[in-house]
Motif scaffolding. Structure first.
Motif, PDB file in Angstrom:
ATOM      1  N   GLY A 166       0.403  -1.358  -0.053  1.00 32.56           N
ATOM      2  CA  GLY A 166      -0.185  -0.303   0.163  1.00 32.56           C
ATOM      3  C   GLY A 166       0.632   1.317  -0.189  1.00 32.56           C
ATOM      4  O   GLY A 166       2.350   1.417  -0.203  1.00 32.56           O
ATOM      5  N   LEU A 167       0.208   2.241   0.298  1.00 27.93           N
ATOM      6  CA  LEU A 167       0.848   3.638   0.106  1.00 27.93           C
ATOM      7  C   LEU A 167       2.173   4.231   1.658  1.00 27.93           C
ATOM      8  O   LEU A 167       3.136   4.877   1.418  1.00 27.93           O
ATOM      9  CB  LEU A 167       0.078   4.788   0.323  1.00 27.93           C
ATOM     10  N   PHE A 168       1.795   2.942   2.589  1.00 33.95           N
ATOM     11  CA  PHE A 168       2.858   3.227   2.953  1.00 33.95           C
ATOM     12  C   PHE A 168       4.768   2.282   3.059  1.00 33.95           C
ATOM     13  O   PHE A 168       5.408   3.260   2.942  1.00 33.95           O
ATOM     14  CB  PHE A 168       2.948   2.335   5.144  1.00 33.95           C
ATOM     15  N   TYR A 169       4.549   1.718   2.219  1.00 34.82           N
ATOM     16  CA  TYR A 169       5.348   0.834   1.403  1.00 34.82           C
ATOM     17  C   TYR A 169       5.546   1.810   0.414  1.00 34.82           C
ATOM     18  O   TYR A 169       6.949   2.270   0.280  1.00 34.82           O
ATOM     19  CB  TYR A 169       5.666  -0.398   0.731  1.00 34.82           C
ATOM     20  N   LEU A 170       4.830   2.324  -0.534  1.00 35.39           N
ATOM     21  CA  LEU A 170       4.895   3.520  -1.553  1.00 35.39           C
ATOM     22  C   LEU A 170       6.111   4.693  -0.780  1.00 35.39           C
ATOM     23  O   LEU A 170       6.830   4.971  -1.849  1.00 35.39           O
ATOM     24  CB  LEU A 170       4.212   3.551  -2.343  1.00 35.39           C
ATOM     25  N   GLY A 171       5.258   5.360  -0.180  1.00 30.56           N
ATOM     26  CA  GLY A 171       6.113   6.447   1.011  1.00 30.56           C
ATOM     27  C   GLY A 171       7.157   5.849   0.813  1.00 30.56           C
ATOM     28  O   GLY A 171       8.413   6.884   0.989  1.00 30.56           O
ATOM     29  N   GLY A 172       7.492   5.247   1.297  1.00 26.31           N
ATOM     30  CA  GLY A 172       9.479   4.862   2.294  1.00 26.31           C
ATOM     31  C   GLY A 172       9.814   4.143   1.360  1.00 26.31           C
ATOM     32  O   GLY A 172      11.246   4.915   0.867  1.00 26.31           O
ATOM     33  N   ALA A 173       9.674   3.759  -0.113  1.00 26.09           N
ATOM     34  CA  ALA A 173      10.677   3.647  -1.109  1.00 26.09           C
ATOM     35  C   ALA A 173      10.793   4.770  -2.165  1.00 26.09           C
ATOM     36  O   ALA A 173      11.795   4.613  -2.429  1.00 26.09           O
ATOM     37  CB  ALA A 173       9.623   2.242  -1.482  1.00 26.09           C
ATOM     38  N   LEU A 174       9.593   5.494  -1.844  1.00 28.30           N
ATOM     39  CA  LEU A 174      10.377   6.441  -2.894  1.00 28.30           C
ATOM     40  C   LEU A 174      11.108   7.510  -1.755  1.00 28.30           C
ATOM     41  O   LEU A 174      12.027   8.255  -2.112  1.00 28.30           O
ATOM     42  CB  LEU A 174       8.707   7.408  -3.122  1.00 28.30           C
ATOM     43  N   VAL A 175      10.767   7.671  -0.946  1.00 27.90           N
ATOM     44  CA  VAL A 175      11.880   8.285   0.377  1.00 27.90           C
ATOM     45  C   VAL A 175      13.622   7.990  -0.036  1.00 27.90           C
ATOM     46  O   VAL A 175      14.036   8.412  -0.407  1.00 27.90           O
ATOM     47  CB  VAL A 175      11.835   8.421   1.110  1.00 27.90           C
ATOM     48  N   LEU A 176      13.576   6.885   0.232  1.00 35.44           N
ATOM     49  CA  LEU A 176      15.009   6.242   0.177  1.00 35.44           C
ATOM     50  C   LEU A 176      15.037   5.988  -1.228  1.00 35.44           C
ATOM     51  O   LEU A 176      16.367   5.816  -1.246  1.00 35.44           O
ATOM     52  CB  LEU A 176      14.451   4.685   0.327  1.00 35.44           C
ATOM     53  N   GLY A 177      14.480   6.236  -2.312  1.00 35.31           N
ATOM     54  CA  GLY A 177      15.114   5.705  -3.666  1.00 35.31           C
ATOM     55  C   GLY A 177      15.623   7.263  -4.284  1.00 35.31           C
ATOM     56  O   GLY A 177      16.536   7.224  -4.915  1.00 35.31           O
ATOM     57  N   ALA A 178      14.861   8.460  -3.444  1.00 33.51           N
ATOM     58  CA  ALA A 178      15.291  10.020  -3.581  1.00 33.51           C
ATOM     59  C   ALA A 178      16.409   9.699  -3.108  1.00 33.51           C
ATOM     60  O   ALA A 178      17.672  10.323  -3.491  1.00 33.51           O
ATOM     61  CB  ALA A 178      14.178  10.522  -2.596  1.00 33.51           C
ATOM     62  N   VAL A 179      16.447   9.356  -1.510  1.00 35.55           N
ATOM     63  CA  VAL A 179      18.178   9.388  -1.202  1.00 35.55           C
ATOM     64  C   VAL A 179      19.041   8.154  -1.796  1.00 35.55           C
ATOM     65  O   VAL A 179      20.076   9.243  -1.726  1.00 35.55           O
ATOM     66  CB  VAL A 179      18.205   9.123   0.866  1.00 35.55           C
ATOM     67  N   PHE A 180      18.746   7.416  -2.234  1.00 33.89           N
ATOM     68  CA  PHE A 180      19.933   6.138  -3.025  1.00 33.89           C
ATOM     69  C   PHE A 180      20.376   7.199  -4.278  1.00 33.89           C
ATOM     70  O   PHE A 180      21.684   7.675  -4.568  1.00 33.89           O
ATOM     71  CB  PHE A 180      19.193   5.339  -3.787  1.00 33.89           C
ATOM     72  N   LEU A 181      19.658   8.329  -5.033  1.00 32.41           N
ATOM     73  CA  LEU A 181      19.249   9.046  -6.102  1.00 32.41           C
ATOM     74  C   LEU A 181      20.550  10.375  -6.319  1.00 32.41           C
ATOM     75  O   LEU A 181      21.589  10.578  -7.169  1.00 32.41           O
ATOM     76  CB  LEU A 181      17.707   9.350  -7.001  1.00 32.41           C
TER      77      LEU A 181
END
Length: 310
Positions: free
Chosen positions: A240-255
């Motif tokens: 759900g959205l909880f995972y999506l939010g976490g994935a996008l934040v983690l991905g932004a930091v990785f980027l």
């Protein structure tokens, strides 16, 4: 003749690459929980955990055995038990074979045949195909060989379902895809920092064969691809959205890390990217697990709100 050394438990433990295996097994456990609603079946989960852990440990020991000549030429690995003379090649081989035999026995007799088959294929893929051939044959070694290293969520999923469900393969392979795409930026960051070691050992890692700047571009490309791939579990309705939010934040930091690596402040920055990539994968799968447990709790509340609106 010198007597063979008597390895300690710690030296045998070091043969299994325990920190690497811990991350592997964690992703397998998440695969188990994602495979079913609620708690996965206890027997299959516990025995599957031990079977996968033993197989991963065996593969790590075989990898160290086959790579001992390369390890001796690299500062990062020169301390390993076989290189240091603490464990003989024969002792390491027997140890690895015992672990593999125990793994297959547990998985075949008490879990299921498909998990045993997939686990064995993963073990051979990493310990033999990658270590013996791919690592020395092509700068794309970590990309192709990453298929075996990405398998643990599939193994965990198979342990508790036997891959009998309609969507088991599709959903489990989405988790495999995440780790598969994560592996190149993770490992190439380390390879940039250790490129002199790899050159000395004549291992054709990408920074050695194509240069550091080209490798930096590849890390950036794969990181962008990784962020896109991590959205797929949400798009497929697995999370759900909880995972999506976490994935996008983690991905932004990785980027951010990958972009900054294009013009790094110092030589050590590649190791910062490498270290973050480990935290990233652990956190991403933790978000998957947490979200999986949150969805059943949120569904009744959502249903109540819809009832009130009706």
């Amino acid at each position: 003749m010198n007597a063979a050394p008597r390895p300690t438990a710690k030296q045998y433990w070091d043969l299994t690459k325990p920190r690497v295996v811990a991350l592997i097994v964690f992703t397998a456990i998440v695969g188990m929980f994602m495979a079913v609603p609620g708690w996965p079946p206890l027997r299959e989960s516990v025995l599957g955990f031990f079977g996968i852990w033993l197989a991963a440990s065996s593969a790590a020991a075989i990898n160290q055995l086959l790579d001992s000549r390369i390890d001796a030429k690299m500062a990062r690995t020169s301390w390993r038990p076989i290189v240091a003379g603490q464990v003989t090649p024969r002792q390491a081989l027997v140890f690895a074979l015992v672990l593999a035999a125990l793994s297959m026995t547990i998985l075949v007799l008490w879990v299921n045949a498909i998990t045993a088959l997939l686990t064995f294929a993963s073990l051979i893929g990493y310990a033999v195909v990658y270590t013996v051939y791919l690592k020395r044959a092509t700068p794309q070694n970590i990309v192709i060989g990453g298929i075996a290293g990405a398998a643990p969520p599939l193994l965990g999923w198979a342990a508790v379902t036997g891959m009998q469900g309609e969507w088991d393969w599709a959903h489990a392979l989405l988790l495999v895809l995440i780790i598969f795409v994560w592996t190149p930026p993770h490992f190439w960051a380390l390879a940039i920092f250790r490129r002199a070691d790899y050159a000395r050992a004549m291992v054709p890692m990408l920074p050695v064969t194509h240069g550091v700047q080209y490798t930096r571009w590849q890390i950036l490309f794969y990181t962008v691809l990784l962020v896109a791939v991590t959205v797929l579990p949400w798009a497929a309705g697995m999370s759900g959205l909880f995972y999506l939010g976490g994935a996008l934040v983690l991905g932004a930091v990785f980027l951010y890390y990958a972009w900054k690596l294009m013009d790094p402040p110092d030589e050590l920055y590649a190791m910062k990217v490498f270290n973050y990539s480990i935290v990233y994968l652990m956190a991403l799968f933790a978000f998957l697990l947490a979200d999986h447990w949150m969805l059943p709790a949120l569904e009744p509340a959502a249903a109540f709100e819809l009832h009130q609106l009706g």
